[in-house]
Design a protein around this motif. Structure first.
Motif, mmCIF file in Angstrom:
data_model
loop_
_atom_site.group_PDB
_atom_site.id
_atom_site.type_symbol
_atom_site.label_atom_id
_atom_site.label_comp_id
_atom_site.label_asym_id
_atom_site.label_seq_id
_atom_site.Cartn_x
_atom_site.Cartn_y
_atom_site.Cartn_z
ATOM 1 N N ASN A 134 -97.439 24.559 -37.257
ATOM 2 C CA ASN A 134 -98.671 25.157 -36.777
ATOM 3 C C ASN A 134 -98.453 26.670 -36.736
ATOM 4 O O ASN A 134 -97.751 27.190 -35.865
ATOM 5 N N PHE A 135 -99.034 27.377 -37.689
ATOM 6 C CA PHE A 135 -98.796 28.809 -37.803
ATOM 7 C C PHE A 135 -99.432 29.587 -36.655
ATOM 8 O O PHE A 135 -98.973 30.685 -36.319
ATOM 9 N N ASN A 143 -96.846 28.857 -33.819
ATOM 10 C CA ASN A 143 -95.428 28.909 -34.205
ATOM 11 C C ASN A 143 -94.658 27.720 -33.627
ATOM 12 O O ASN A 143 -93.592 27.869 -33.019
ATOM 13 N N PHE A 199 -93.905 29.216 -46.502
ATOM 14 C CA PHE A 199 -93.194 29.179 -45.225
ATOM 15 C C PHE A 199 -92.066 30.200 -45.214
ATOM 16 O O PHE A 199 -91.905 30.965 -44.250
ATOM 17 N N ARG A 246 -93.403 33.692 -44.955
ATOM 18 C CA ARG A 246 -93.977 34.004 -43.636
ATOM 19 C C ARG A 246 -92.891 34.205 -42.585
ATOM 20 O O ARG A 246 -93.059 35.007 -41.657
ATOM 21 N N TYR A 247 -91.782 33.468 -42.725
ATOM 22 C CA TYR A 247 -90.717 33.533 -41.719
ATOM 23 C C TYR A 247 -89.380 33.896 -42.378
ATOM 24 O O TYR A 247 -88.432 33.106 -42.389
#
Length: 365
Positions: free
Chosen positions: A48-49, A52, A95, A98-99
């Motif tokens: 769940n972005f 987090n 993913f 983003r991280y």
């Protein structure tokens, strides 16, 4: 004080949200608990972005079953995602983008073609590479077939022996084609003339997803193909260490040795003895395999970043020359269980967990 947490990241195989390697993840959960490490399993789809958080899968040791639990991001991530031509693989890339600052124990490598280009640009590793070209025209494969009696066609992103084909030159304009479909099913052997082969190669060339590679003469007296799988891993001190090696022998009629395709496993020393029948040559080949493994791992880490483990598929021809066929940073370890080396198998399961604890403790300072 909560235990440190390792998140194993994988991909769903289908819309029913089935995952591969569940039995391995269960074993890693049990070994992790003994080491003081919690293990959770998740895919990029479970994230769940907005919050987090992750709707992860956790193996309940008491209930002996898997359950879902919403958790925060783990202290470290072991990427076990295998390539698949779907949107799920694009979600994996998203993913990571983003991280980027999470603690990843391993970094993704390039496809087979780009890895080959990396290796041939290394003075020390180039000599272990079979002659290879990217298939952009059928004429390139025919040129290889003039140099070598056998040529393999491999998907650039393939795994597990899927889609691999072998072309054997029978005469100036006569060829035998054999191989496996993308479902690993053995395809019927066919004999083709030059024009028929060119037509098939042209279709592959249009995809831009195949490479052609010099065939290495690695067959047993009964005609079955074989190669060797070497596994090295980082240990609890963060150093590369030899875990084990095994032979893989393809089923009768197969052009690959992969266990998933029906191949059988053999002890490394036993298969080397069967191939060479000279103790001195057996030992030299084994030592060279080990040296190549560590040198390859060091080279790849400089090129791509941190790795946790690496499997190498190595061919050894009749003269004892070794060739590096493929590298895999997300290897299976079942081959050791199949040859009865249960201690090696347990070590192969345990080392990534020990390395995870080492990296987590280093980060916490």
């Amino acid at each position: 004080m909560p235990r440190p947490n390792l998140g194993i990241m994988t991909l769903y195989l289908n819309d029913r949200k089935q995952i591969e390697e569940r039995s391995l993840f269960q074993k890693m959960t049990l070994v992790g608990r003994a080491l003081g490490l919690e293990v959770t399993v998740f895919t990029p789809e479970d994230v769940n972005f907005a919050t987090n958080s992750i709707q992860a899968q956790i193996y309940d040791v008491r209930a002996k079953s898997w359950k879902r639990k919403r958790v925060g991001f783990p202290d470290a991530i072991l990427d076990r995602c295998r390539y698949q031509p779907t949107n799920r693989f694009r979600q994996l890339k998203a993913f990571r983008q983003r991280y980027p600052n999470l603690l990843y124990l391993n970094r993704p490598l390039a496809n087979k073609w780009n890895i080959y280009l990396d290796f041939v640009n290394s003075k020390r590793l180039a000599k272990y590479q079979p002659d290879t070209v990217k298939v952009t025209a059928g004429s390139e494969v025919l040129a290889l077939l003039k140099k070598y009696p056998t040529v393999y066609l491999k998907p650039i992103n393939g795994t597990g022996g899927r889609g691999i084909m072998r072309i054997h030159r029978l005469g100036p304009s006569s060829f035998q084609l054999a191989g496996r479909g993308m479902d690993r099913r053995i395809l019927r052997r066919v004999q083709l003339g030059r024009s028929g082969l060119l037509a098939k190669l042209s279709r592959l060339a249009k995809t831009g997803q195949y490479l052609a590679q010099q065939g290495i003469d690695c067959t047993l007296p009964d005609g079955r193909v074989f190669d060797f799988r070497i596994l090295i891993q980082k240990n609890a001190r963060g150093d590369w260490e030899w875990t084990g090696g095994a032979g893989r022998i393809g089923r009768q009629g197969s052009v690959t040795s992969n266990l998933h395709g029906g191949g059988t496993a053999a002890g490394l020393d036993r298969l080397l003895r069967k191939c060479y029948r000279q103790t001195s040559k057996e030992q030299r080949v084994k030592q060279e395999m080990a040296a190549l493994s560590f040198e390859t791992a060091a080279y790849l880490e400089k090129r791509y970043g941190q790795l946790c483990e690496l499997a190498l598929d190595i061919a050894a021809d009749r003269n004892g020359r070794i060739w590096l066929l493929e590298v895999n940073p997300k290897p299976a370890r079942e081959v050791f269980r199949k040859i009865g080396e249960h201690h090696t198998y347990q070590t192969a399961v345990k080392r990534p967990l020990e390395y995870a604890l080492y990296q987590i403790n280093r980060k916490k300072g």
